[in-house]
Structures are given as C-alpha cells and as structure tokens.
Design an enzyme around this catalytic site. Structure first.
Site, PDB file in Angstrom:
ATOM      1  N   ALA A 143       0.831  -1.211   0.000  1.00 41.12           N
ATOM      2  CA  ALA A 143       0.000   0.000   0.000  1.00 41.12           C
ATOM      3  C   ALA A 143       0.868   1.264   0.000  1.00 41.12           C
ATOM      4  CB  ALA A 143      -0.900  -0.011   1.234  1.00 41.12           C
ATOM      5  N   LYS A 151       3.413   0.522  -6.935  1.00 39.21           N
ATOM      6  CA  LYS A 151       4.257  -0.497  -7.590  1.00 39.21           C
ATOM      7  C   LYS A 151       3.435  -1.721  -7.973  1.00 39.21           C
ATOM      8  CE  LYS A 151       8.287   1.302  -5.234  1.00 39.21           C
ATOM      9  NZ  LYS A 151       7.604   2.050  -4.151  1.00 39.21           N
ATOM     10  N   ASP A 166      -0.477  -5.810   2.834  1.00 33.95           N
ATOM     11  CA  ASP A 166      -0.006  -4.687   3.647  1.00 33.95           C
ATOM     12  C   ASP A 166      -0.580  -4.845   5.045  1.00 33.95           C
ATOM     13  OD1 ASP A 166       1.474  -1.848   2.836  1.00 33.95           O
ATOM     14  OD2 ASP A 166       0.294  -1.714   4.682  1.00 33.95           O
ATOM     15  N   CYS A 192      12.844   4.020   0.173  1.00 31.37           N
ATOM     16  CA  CYS A 192      12.995   5.420  -0.250  1.00 31.37           C
ATOM     17  C   CYS A 192      13.862   6.114   0.809  1.00 31.37           C
ATOM     18  CB  CYS A 192      11.654   6.105  -0.473  1.00 31.37           C
ATOM     19  SG  CYS A 192      10.557   6.068   0.943  1.00 31.37           S
TER      20      CYS A 192
END
Ligand SMILES: C[S@@+](CC[C@H](N)C(=O)[O-])C[C@H]1O[C@@H](n2cnc3c(N)ncnc32)[C@H](O)[C@@H]1O
Length: 459
Positions: free
Chosen positions: A270, A274, A292, A394
């Site tokens: 979530a 992707k 998720d 990230c």
C-alpha cells in the site's frame, strides 16, 4: 476597528497552516494528515493551496527558521506557547521565502498572534518580525550574529544535526548537494498505463490540453510535468491512463521483471503504485498477492486498481496481513518474484514530506533496520530456487540499504546479489551509485526521489 476585526477573522489559509503546524510540532502528527483534515480545511481552493504552501514551507525550512527565531527573540518561548512560536516561524518564512509584501506579512502575523488570545503575543510577534526587517538580517549573511558552527549549518542547509551528521558520514562527497535537493520542490511525475496507451500518445494528449511535460530518460513509462497540477486536469486520469508516481519508484517493475505465468508477492504494497505498475507491465501473471499490514492504506490500492481497470485480474489477491508472519496468510506455494518495498526512514522523499526532518529520530533508524531485516528473513523461504527478490527503500541512509542487505547475505549462503544496474531492459543505461550490494539514487538525480534497490537471487 470593525474593518480590521473583519480582516482579522478572515484569514483561513494562515489559520489552517498555523493549526496544522501546531499538530505536527506539538503532537508529532504527519503534515499530510494534519492538512488533510477535511473538517478544518478552508472552503476556497486558493486558501487551501496557500495554507499548504505555508505549512510545507515552514516544515521545509524549520531548522533554519528556529535558529533565526531564537536569535531574534529576547527570551525563549515556553513549551506551552507553541502557538505563538508557530506564528513567528510562519512570519519569518513569509519574509524570507515568499513574495508577500513585508508589511502585509507583519500585519497578518500580528493578527494571527492576537487570535491565540494571549495578550502579549501580538506585540512580541510584531517586535521580532520588525527586528528582522530593521536590522536587515539576511540568511546568507548571519555568520556575524554570534551563532555556533552547528547553528550556521542549520541556517544554511535546514536539516537537524543528527541527520546532517548521518548524511555527511554516508555521502562525504554528496551530503551538501543532497540537503539542497531535499529543500527543493519536487516535480510532479506520472506513470503512463501501457495497457491503455503509449507514453508518446499521452504526451500528445497532454499538449492538447495545454500542459507541458518531458519523458523521463530512465523510467520508460514516466512523464515529468512542467508544473504540478490537480490530477483532474490530466488527460484520461479518471479512465486510468495515468497515475502519479515518482520516476525512481517506477524502476521497481522493470527491475523485478516478472514473466508470464509467474507468481508474484508484493509484500508491503500500500498505497499500491508499484503493485499497479507490475500489473500494467505484465498482464499474464499467474498470480499477484498484494499484502499490507495497514488495511486503511490498502483501500487506496483498491481504488487505484479499480480506476486503472486492474481490479478483476485473475489471480490478484489483496490482503491486510503482517508480511513478517507468513504462517497467518501464506498458502504454501512459493513465489517466482518477491517485491519487498520496506517501511523505512523515508529520507529519500524529504522534498515531498519535509516534516520527516522533524518527526524522525535517530533511534528510529535502528528499529527500522531491525524490522527490515526481519521482513527479509521471514520472506526468503517463500521464494523459489532460481527466483528473485527486489529489496527497495525510499531511504538514502546506508544502514537501511546496503547495511541490511550485507547482513542478510552474510547469513544466507543461498542468496546472491545481482547489480540492479546490469539488469537488461531495466532502463538500458547505467544508473545510480553502487552502494553495498545494490544501487542508490540520491535525491534530485535526474529529478528523482532518493531510492535504493537491491536484487537478490536464490540458488
Ligand atoms: C514504503 S511503503 C510501501 C509503498 C508501496 N510499495 C507503493 O509503491 O505504493 C511501506 C508499507 O509497508 C507496510 N508495512 C509495514 N510493516 C508491514 C508488515 N509487517 N507487513 C506488511 N506490510 C507492512 C506499511 O503499512 C506501508 O504501507
């Protein structure tokens, strides 16, 4: 008096920004959540946009504004006067970073201070902001104000000390430009849904509605818009032609490269960018399980699947579950490909979420790293021999990236790393910096978010 009262009571953008900032700084709420609170949002689009600009701006420059605010105040404000502190920060931000005329900034700030109902607040805010103007303080030229080395660095780069130290250690040649990139506004980038139309065709549609954009050189479905805009203005958004997603995140589908008939697990799926990209790129999967732990975030995945026309795909399963406890959800059939896009410090997306600089604590990184390693350990047995796992974050911190993968590779003789830059067809050209077993994209490189990718193959 009546007129000034009217004006005073009628500044919804600054009121909203101030309230949201109090929630972030006082209660540790995320800025997005604080601003999204519909009940409190101003009615007019322009006010909502200005509130957002102000609140994001203050969070972007917070370490700088705090040093300057403290230096300008005669005495530090007490913790319970956070509301007044926020008015000072907002005022300084507007004086330094916006084109709002200084007299309007001072006036609006004093009125905002009065609305805290603290009788002394208006006078104090007036004094601080006028002192900034009168003494002609300039950000580039505050060295003579008796600030320490650390404070000067915070004024220049606007990052908390611990993060500056980490970035400097991890990226001795890049840390300053990385901080500068973190402080710039990000582009709005979209992903064209290859099942509906080609990127070139969408570019054409974009020009037809009078908007500009450029094709991203690395991510083959990505278009960077010249100007951010509401998604409703993007051609075909409702029909599922495009989705908003940074170009760095769009490399995942190309790197995982699932083939027809593969079973794929997207373990931390979530809000689903992707997952959707994987389905757009490879319509012939035997199955895709999107997990998720957060059921609310999974609703956004469901909405995207529906909008993109992907919700009815055979073999698609969306489940709220803990990826670290496969015994609670796994059907026992191993996967050919696993995408593990772990929860991380998000230090690669500070330019999109500047509150991260304030909300993250050094201690978080250790906890995140432990849970990243746990997720890898739990999911590795679910991968077929010959299968591939893509680890991504990230984050731009080595500990969460190369650090985690190196530790994992030490423990598992059947795991081999593949340099993601060598994967044929990923993007056809070298990209990223070699960092441990994987590749690091530093924030701002080719206009991308900061991202890390590591590929593990199972013997
Ligand atoms: C970086 S985000 C994933 C972004 C997503 N892959 C995308 O591209 O839109 C990390 C996600 O991991 C989820 N998460 C955290 N711990 C988890 C766990 N133990 N099991 C499954 N999901 C988890 C979080 O709820 C969060 O949605």
């Amino acid at each position: 008096l009546a007129e000034s009262r009217l004006r005073a009571a009628n500044d919804p953008a600054r009121d909203r920004a101030a309230a949201a900032l109090c929630e972030v700084l006082g209660r540790g709420r995320s800025l997005t959540a604080a601003l999204d609170d519909r009940k409190q949002a101003p009615a007019r689009d322009a006010d909502r946009a200005f509130a957002q600009e102000l609140a994001y701006g203050v969070m972007r420059w917070l370490p700088r504004l705090e040093v300057l605010g403290d230096a300008l105040l005669q005495r530090p404000l007490r913790t319970r006067d956070l509301d007044v502190r926020v008015v000072v920060l907002l005022g300084l931000f507007q004086l330094i970073e916006t084109r709002v005329p200084p007299h309007a900034v001072v006036h609006a700030s004093v009125e905002l201070a009065r609305r805290t109902r603290k009788p002394w607040a208006g006078g104090l805010v007036n004094a601080v902001l006028r002192r900034w103007q009168r003494e002609n303080w300039r950000v580039d030229d505050v060295a003579a104000r008796g600030l320490s080395e650390d404070e000067l660095l915070r004024v220049r780069l606007a990052h908390p000390d611990w993060l500056l130290r980490r970035l400097r250690e991890d990226w001795p040649e890049h840390w300053e430009s990385l901080c500068e990139a973190n402080n710039r506004r990000p582009p709005m980038t979209v992903r064209v849904n290859g099942l509906k139309l080609e990127r070139a065709a969408w570019m054409h549609a974009l020009r037809e509605v009078g908007l500009g954009g450029v094709e991203h050189p690395l991510a083959r479905d990505a278009v960077m818009l010249e100007q951010p805009c509401a998604v409703g203005r993007l051609p075909g958004f409702e029909q599922g032609w495009v989705s908003v997603q940074d170009a760095a995140g769009q490399l995942a589908a190309a790197l995982l490269a699932p083939e027809p008939g593969h079973r794929v697990l997207d373990a931390c799926a979530a809000p689903g960018s992707k997952t959707c990209h994987l389905l757009e790129r490879q319509p012939a999967l035997a199955g895709l399980t999107a997990l998720d732990a957060d059921a609310t975030r999974l609703q956004r995945l469901q909405e995207s699947l529906t909008r993109l026309g992907l919700a009815e795909r055979d073999g698609l399963q969306v489940r709220a579950a803990d990826a670290g406890r496969p015994e609670t959800w796994w059907d026992g059939r191993p996967y050919d490909r696993i995408l593990l896009d772990v929860p991380c410090s998000a230090t690669g997306v500070i330019r999109r979420h500047p509150d991260i600089k304030h909300l993250r604590r050094p201690d978080d990184i250790r906890q995140l790293t432990a849970s990243q390693l746990n997720l890898l350990e739990a999911l590795w047995p679910l991968l077929l021999p010959g299968g591939i796992l893509l680890y991504s974050t990230c984050s731009v911190l080595r500990q969460e990236n190369g650090g985690v993968l190196e530790e994992f590779l030490r423990r598992h003789a059947d795991a081999r790393s593949i340099d993601p830059a060598r994967v044929a067809g990923a993007c056809g050209q070298p990209w990223g910096l070699r960092a441990g077993p994987g590749r690091q994209i530093l924030t701002g490189t080719l206009e991308m978010d900061g991202f890390y990718y590591g590929l593990l193959a199972k013997d």
